[in-house]
Design a protein around this motif. Structure first.
Motif, PDB file in Angstrom:
ATOM      1  N   ARG A 183       0.794  -1.233   0.000  1.00 13.85           N
ATOM      2  CA  ARG A 183       0.000   0.000   0.000  1.00 13.85           C
ATOM      3  C   ARG A 183       0.828   1.284   0.000  1.00 13.85           C
ATOM      4  O   ARG A 183       0.343   2.313  -0.452  1.00 13.85           O
ATOM      5  N   LEU A 184       2.039   1.253   0.511  1.00 15.86           N
ATOM      6  CA  LEU A 184       2.821   2.485   0.577  1.00 15.86           C
ATOM      7  C   LEU A 184       3.645   2.737  -0.684  1.00 15.86           C
ATOM      8  O   LEU A 184       4.117   3.844  -0.906  1.00 15.86           O
ATOM      9  N   GLY A 185       3.849   1.704  -1.473  1.00 15.78           N
ATOM     10  CA  GLY A 185       4.548   1.878  -2.744  1.00 15.78           C
ATOM     11  C   GLY A 185       6.038   2.132  -2.627  1.00 15.78           C
ATOM     12  O   GLY A 185       6.661   2.636  -3.570  1.00 15.78           O
ATOM     13  N   VAL A 186       6.635   1.799  -1.507  1.00 13.01           N
ATOM     14  CA  VAL A 186       8.080   1.995  -1.348  1.00 13.01           C
ATOM     15  C   VAL A 186       8.821   0.845  -2.013  1.00 13.01           C
ATOM     16  O   VAL A 186       8.349  -0.295  -2.030  1.00 13.01           O
ATOM     17  N   THR A 187       9.979   1.149  -2.577  1.00 11.08           N
ATOM     18  CA  THR A 187      10.747   0.123  -3.292  1.00 11.08           C
ATOM     19  C   THR A 187      12.220   0.220  -2.920  1.00 11.08           C
ATOM     20  O   THR A 187      12.638   1.118  -2.202  1.00 11.08           O
ATOM     21  N   GLY A 188      12.981  -0.741  -3.419  1.00  5.98           N
ATOM     22  CA  GLY A 188      14.413  -0.735  -3.197  1.00  5.98           C
ATOM     23  C   GLY A 188      14.789  -1.118  -1.774  1.00  5.98           C
ATOM     24  O   GLY A 188      13.973  -1.628  -1.001  1.00  5.98           O
ATOM     25  N   PHE A 189      16.054  -0.852  -1.436  1.00  7.14           N
ATOM     26  CA  PHE A 189      16.544  -1.227  -0.119  1.00  7.14           C
ATOM     27  C   PHE A 189      15.786  -0.491   0.985  1.00  7.14           C
ATOM     28  O   PHE A 189      15.490  -1.069   2.030  1.00  7.14           O
ATOM     29  N   PHE A 190      15.471   0.786   0.754  1.00  6.26           N
ATOM     30  CA  PHE A 190      14.736   1.544   1.761  1.00  6.26           C
ATOM     31  C   PHE A 190      13.361   0.927   1.985  1.00  6.26           C
ATOM     32  O   PHE A 190      12.897   0.831   3.138  1.00  6.26           O
ATOM     33  N   GLY A 191      12.694   0.513   0.920  1.00  4.10           N
ATOM     34  CA  GLY A 191      11.387  -0.127   1.056  1.00  4.10           C
ATOM     35  C   GLY A 191      11.477  -1.433   1.824  1.00  4.10           C
ATOM     36  O   GLY A 191      10.635  -1.720   2.682  1.00  4.10           O
ATOM     37  N   MET A 192      12.503  -2.227   1.533  1.00  4.13           N
ATOM     38  CA  MET A 192      12.704  -3.483   2.257  1.00  4.13           C
ATOM     39  C   MET A 192      12.944  -3.216   3.740  1.00  4.13           C
ATOM     40  O   MET A 192      12.360  -3.888   4.608  1.00  4.13           O
ATOM     41  N   PHE A 193      13.804  -2.230   4.037  1.00  6.01           N
ATOM     42  CA  PHE A 193      14.090  -1.886   5.427  1.00  6.01           C
ATOM     43  C   PHE A 193      12.834  -1.403   6.134  1.00  6.01           C
ATOM     44  O   PHE A 193      12.587  -1.767   7.302  1.00  6.01           O
ATOM     45  N   LEU A 194      12.022  -0.605   5.449  1.00  4.84           N
ATOM     46  CA  LEU A 194      10.792  -0.091   6.049  1.00  4.84           C
ATOM     47  C   LEU A 194       9.817  -1.222   6.353  1.00  4.84           C
ATOM     48  O   LEU A 194       9.148  -1.217   7.401  1.00  4.84           O
ATOM     49  N   CYS A 195       9.739  -2.207   5.470  1.00  5.21           N
ATOM     50  CA  CYS A 195       8.860  -3.364   5.703  1.00  5.21           C
ATOM     51  C   CYS A 195       9.336  -4.166   6.915  1.00  5.21           C
ATOM     52  O   CYS A 195       8.520  -4.578   7.755  1.00  5.21           O
ATOM     53  N   LEU A 196      10.639  -4.402   7.000  1.00  7.17           N
ATOM     54  CA  LEU A 196      11.185  -5.138   8.146  1.00  7.17           C
ATOM     55  C   LEU A 196      10.957  -4.372   9.444  1.00  7.17           C
ATOM     56  O   LEU A 196      10.611  -4.963  10.479  1.00  7.17           O
ATOM     57  N   LEU A 197      11.148  -3.053   9.391  1.00  4.74           N
ATOM     58  CA  LEU A 197      10.940  -2.228  10.579  1.00  4.74           C
ATOM     59  C   LEU A 197       9.483  -2.256  11.009  1.00  4.74           C
ATOM     60  O   LEU A 197       9.178  -2.355  12.213  1.00  4.74           O
ATOM     61  N   ALA A 198       8.573  -2.187  10.033  1.00  5.01           N
ATOM     62  CA  ALA A 198       7.141  -2.239  10.351  1.00  5.01           C
ATOM     63  C   ALA A 198       6.780  -3.566  11.002  1.00  5.01           C
ATOM     64  O   ALA A 198       5.995  -3.620  11.956  1.00  5.01           O
ATOM     65  N   GLY A 199       7.362  -4.665  10.511  1.00  5.19           N
ATOM     66  CA  GLY A 199       7.100  -5.969  11.096  1.00  5.19           C
ATOM     67  C   GLY A 199       7.590  -6.066  12.527  1.00  5.19           C
ATOM     68  O   GLY A 199       6.895  -6.587  13.406  1.00  5.19           O
ATOM     69  N   ALA A 200       8.804  -5.541  12.780  1.00  4.01           N
ATOM     70  CA  ALA A 200       9.351  -5.571  14.136  1.00  4.01           C
ATOM     71  C   ALA A 200       8.521  -4.714  15.088  1.00  4.01           C
ATOM     72  O   ALA A 200       8.232  -5.129  16.221  1.00  4.01           O
ATOM     73  N   LEU A 201       8.115  -3.537  14.648  1.00  3.25           N
ATOM     74  CA  LEU A 201       7.304  -2.652  15.495  1.00  3.25           C
ATOM     75  C   LEU A 201       5.945  -3.280  15.803  1.00  3.25           C
ATOM     76  O   LEU A 201       5.479  -3.243  16.954  1.00  3.25           O
ATOM     77  N   ALA A 202       5.310  -3.853  14.781  1.00  6.51           N
ATOM     78  CA  ALA A 202       4.002  -4.479  14.994  1.00  6.51           C
ATOM     79  C   ALA A 202       4.112  -5.662  15.941  1.00  6.51           C
ATOM     80  O   ALA A 202       3.267  -5.839  16.837  1.00  6.51           O
ATOM     81  N   GLY A 203       5.144  -6.478  15.768  1.00  5.87           N
ATOM     82  CA  GLY A 203       5.349  -7.608  16.675  1.00  5.87           C
ATOM     83  C   GLY A 203       5.609  -7.151  18.095  1.00  5.87           C
ATOM     84  O   GLY A 203       5.108  -7.753  19.060  1.00  5.87           O
ATOM     85  N   GLY A 204       6.383  -6.066  18.248  1.00  5.05           N
ATOM     86  CA  GLY A 204       6.649  -5.537  19.576  1.00  5.05           C
ATOM     87  C   GLY A 204       5.400  -5.020  20.259  1.00  5.05           C
ATOM     88  O   GLY A 204       5.191  -5.233  21.460  1.00  5.05           O
ATOM     89  N   ILE A 205       4.550  -4.339  19.502  1.00  3.70           N
ATOM     90  CA  ILE A 205       3.288  -3.834  20.066  1.00  3.70           C
ATOM     91  C   ILE A 205       2.379  -4.993  20.466  1.00  3.70           C
ATOM     92  O   ILE A 205       1.742  -4.970  21.530  1.00  3.70           O
ATOM     93  N   TRP A 206       2.327  -6.022  19.627  1.00  6.04           N
ATOM     94  CA  TRP A 206       1.492  -7.195  19.936  1.00  6.04           C
ATOM     95  C   TRP A 206       2.032  -7.927  21.174  1.00  6.04           C
ATOM     96  O   TRP A 206       1.264  -8.413  22.008  1.00  6.04           O
ATOM     97  N   GLY A 207       3.345  -7.977  21.304  1.00 10.97           N
ATOM     98  CA  GLY A 207       3.935  -8.604  22.482  1.00 10.97           C
ATOM     99  C   GLY A 207       3.767  -7.763  23.737  1.00 10.97           C
ATOM    100  O   GLY A 207       3.801  -8.289  24.858  1.00 10.97           O
ATOM    101  N   MET A 208       3.594  -6.457  23.556  1.00 12.87           N
ATOM    102  CA  MET A 208       3.430  -5.566  24.697  1.00 12.87           C
ATOM    103  C   MET A 208       2.104  -5.796  25.419  1.00 12.87           C
ATOM    104  O   MET A 208       2.000  -5.542  26.627  1.00 12.87           O
ATOM    105  N   ILE A 209       1.101  -6.303  24.713  1.00 14.29           N
ATOM    106  CA  ILE A 209      -0.236  -6.463  25.304  1.00 14.29           C
ATOM    107  C   ILE A 209      -0.216  -7.389  26.523  1.00 14.29           C
ATOM    108  O   ILE A 209      -0.655  -6.999  27.609  1.00 14.29           O
ATOM    109  N   PRO A 210       0.291  -8.622  26.419  1.00 16.63           N
ATOM    110  CA  PRO A 210       0.343  -9.467  27.628  1.00 16.63           C
ATOM    111  C   PRO A 210       1.278  -8.901  28.681  1.00 16.63           C
ATOM    112  O   PRO A 210       1.062  -9.106  29.885  1.00 16.63           O
TER     113      PRO A 210
END
Length: 353
Positions: free
Chosen positions: A101-128
């Motif tokens: 949905r964000l249309g980012v590409t290249g190494f920056f896009g890959m890094f942004l996707c990985l960062l988004a995954g880590a942040l989302a996982g951290g927030i989900w882990g924060m709940i318990p």
């Protein structure tokens, strides 16, 4: 000296667990009419017999390493994060959304996707974690139930929001943000290197930093840590967030490097497999990485073993289950007072000689 003895004891328990599991597996193979030696040879060939097979083994090991490190980190703080699978899935969902949905590409896009995954996982882990430190809730029950919530939410995503036409799956992430393979003819990607490096980073943090020492102290004795001025609740919450981020990063890496799309069955079983591997690795991050690769080898070599000898792949599953059972039983046995007393008598006897 006591730490050296404890580490040696843990290594012996793990090695004996693996050997016993293979002995019983060999007995089962013989009962099925196959040569155990031949079957095990083909099992190893299927896992490491060629560059392609090695690549497949390491590709299968990558998500297991992430979820195993997730469990290992939380357990070191004395809390039980059984929600690695849910955090893995949430991380992959966030990464998929950013990629599509964000249309980012290249190494920056890959890094942004990985960062988004880590942040989302951290927030989900924060709940318990929040519910444990504020309401005293059982983190094991909450984290397990959140696995089902994440799985059902993923179903909504791939059947509705990001659905690929009439097929119940998401659109494949663009090639521009996919994690490339380390070697063209081998399946594993740079995500494997990230996972291994993460294991060493966690090891360094836990055993060579003051914050890691305090985190382990909380895991050993929360009451004593609190009386010595350690902010126990802060470290508990931190352990949940970081362990969730590790699993979320793994989900993102699996999506971008191997699966490319969300579909029914994505990440199934990774969370609980990771918990078992962390326990077999005696909660040592580096040992946990090695155990994850070992389990991936059993899984990737099972198909070759079945094709060459007729031994079903379920025998490999039995061996994996036995390793888990023997490891957990061995850990429990070595912590019994009777076993400690036996070791004390043995050391005194050796000293007298």
């Amino acid at each position: 000296m006591s730490n050296i003895l404890k580490n040696f004891k843990n290594v012996i328990v793990s090695i004996l667990s693996i050997l016993l599991a293979f002995v019983i597996g060999a007995i089962i193979m013989a009962a099925l009419g196959a040569s155990p030696i031949t079957a095990l040879q083909y099992l190893m060939i299927g896992a490491f017999g060629s560059a392609q097979n090695i690549g497949t083994t390491l590709a299968k090991a990558t998500p297991l390493i992430f979820t195993a490190l997730c469990a290992c980190f939380a357990y070191k703080c004395g809390v039980f994060n059984l929600g690695g699978e849910g955090q893995f899935i949430i991380g992959s969902i966030a990464s998929c959304y950013v990629a599509l949905r964000l249309g980012v590409t290249g190494f920056f896009g890959m890094f942004l996707c990985l960062l988004a995954g880590a942040l989302a996982g951290g927030i989900w882990g924060m709940i318990p974690g929040i519910l444990k430190i504020t309401r005293g809730q059982n983190e094991m029950i909450i984290s397990i139930m959140l696995n089902y919530v994440a799985t059902l939410f993923m179903g909504v995503v791939y059947t509705n929001y990001l659905r690929d036409g009439s097929v119940p799956q998401t659109v494949a992430v663009p090639e521009e943000v996919q994690i490339p393979r380390m070697f063209p003819k081998m399946r594993f990607t740079w995500a494997f290197l990230i996972a291994v490096l993460l294991g060493f980073i966690i090891y360094y943090f836990l055993y060579h930093t003051s914050s890691g020492f305090k985190l382990r102290a909380v895991g050993i004795n929360m009451t004593a840590s609190r009386f010595n001025g350690v902010p126990v609740t802060r470290y508990i919450l931190m352990s949940f967030i970081i362990s969730g981020a590790i699993a979320g990063l793994g989900g993102s890496a699996e999506l971008l490097g191997t699966q490319y799309r969300l579909i029914n069955g994505f990440a199934s079983g990774y969370g609980f497999d990771g918990v078992a591997m962390a326990l077999i690795g005696m909660l040592n991050p580096i040992a946990t990485v090695i155990v994850a690769i070992f389990f991936a080898a059993l899984r990737s070599g099972a198909t070759t073993m079945q094709a060459a000898t007729g031994v079903p792949t379920s025998v490999s599953d039995i061996i994996q289950a036995l390793v888990i059972v023997f490891s957990v039983a061995g850990m429990a046995l070595t912590k019994l007072p009777e076993f400690e007393a036996f070791l004390g008598r043995f050391k005194r006897k050796k000293g007298e000689e």
